[in-house]
Design an enzyme around this catalytic site. Structure first.
Site, mmCIF file in Angstrom:
data_model
loop_
_atom_site.group_PDB
_atom_site.id
_atom_site.type_symbol
_atom_site.label_atom_id
_atom_site.label_comp_id
_atom_site.label_asym_id
_atom_site.label_seq_id
_atom_site.Cartn_x
_atom_site.Cartn_y
_atom_site.Cartn_z
ATOM 1 N N SER A 33 -25.226 -25.198 4.867
ATOM 2 C CA SER A 33 -25.746 -25.884 6.337
ATOM 3 C C SER A 33 -27.092 -25.337 6.881
ATOM 4 C CB SER A 33 -24.550 -25.674 7.253
ATOM 5 O OG SER A 33 -24.781 -25.949 8.610
ATOM 6 N N TYR A 68 -19.070 -20.146 11.843
ATOM 7 C CA TYR A 68 -19.478 -21.345 10.693
ATOM 8 C C TYR A 68 -20.833 -20.617 10.212
ATOM 9 C CZ TYR A 68 -20.996 -25.633 8.909
ATOM 10 O OH TYR A 68 -21.308 -26.808 8.206
#
Length: 246
Positions: free
Chosen positions: A141, A155
């Site tokens: 990501s 995250y």
């Protein structure tokens, strides 16, 4: 352009969104493709039907990346059923966002189990099952490179862990010509994060191009890394983020 004719692949979390686009792109390049799913059996069957319509073998495996046995077992099942394995795409992942003080132990355990432990176990099993010259491609990501605001601690932590794992895999498996690379997508238009969603304008504004990317734009990079043209690329991070980290 490299083709993947005669090769076999496993894409985790391949029943929808980014994983489905990757699975279909690999099949379009000539690979036989297995995908994993957790709940979306209908979506998985639809992806497999599209793979088979291209004249390739498709396989849907129910496997929860949070379950240690499933994470490793899916690789073995794919290799057994497809007659070997050339490409592993670690795509399955989840995101839990929120203020750091409000994240629960259950949140932490679930995110780390799927996004880190599941990737590690799948890659560990693949190291033993991949043919020489194989590929491990992991989807990370853009938040491992730049966290633009609050709420992303868990995250971002899970995705940042993949950077070290990827580099170590490249070193450990390079002697067998197996490459390991990490793809860092930016905002991508999927059902989970649509380009017309309530947070889309803010996310688009964080990119240099001012827009969301498409799942196909990420899938095209994955297909390139899976092919012969990328045989000298390993241990690196490649961004498909519209300039999010620029």
């Amino acid at each position: 352009m490299s083709t993947l004719t005669g090769r076999t692949a496993l894409v985790t979390g391949g029943s929808r969104g980014l994983g489905a686009a990757i699975a279909l792109r690999l099949a379009g390049a000539g690979a036989d493709v297995a995908i994993t799913y957790v709940r979306d059996e209908g979506g998985a069957r639809e992806v497999v039907a599209k793979i088979e319509s291209m004249g390739r073998r498709g396989l849907a495996l129910r496997a929860d990346a949070a379950d240690a046995g499933d994470a490793a077992g899916a690789v073995d099942r794919a290799a057994d059923d497809l007659g070997g394995l050339d490409i592993l795409v670690n795509n399955a992942g989840i995101g839990v966002l929120g203020p750091v003080g409000e994240l629960t132990l259950a949140d932490i355990d679930r995110v780390m189990a799927v996004n880190v432990r599941g990737v590690f176990l799948a890659s560990q099993t693949a190291a033993a099952r991949l043919r020489d010259g194989g590929r491990i491609i992991t989807i990370g990501s853009c938040m491992a490179q730049r966290v633009p605001g609050p709420g992303g601690t868990l995250y971002a932590t899970s995705k940042a862990a993949l950077i070290g794992l990827n580099k170590a895999l490249a070193r450990e498996l390079g002697g067998r010509r197996i490459t390991a690379n990490l793809v860092q997508p930016g905002p991508i238009d999927t059902d989970m994060n649509p380009a017309d969603g309530p947070f889309a304008d803010a996310q688009s504004a964080l990119t240099a191009l001012g827009r969301f990317g498409s799942a196909d734009e990420v899938a095209s990079l994955v297909a390139y890394l899976a092919g012969d043209d990328a045989a000298y690329i390993t241990g690196t991070e490649l961004s498909v983020d519209g300039g999010h980290a620029a």
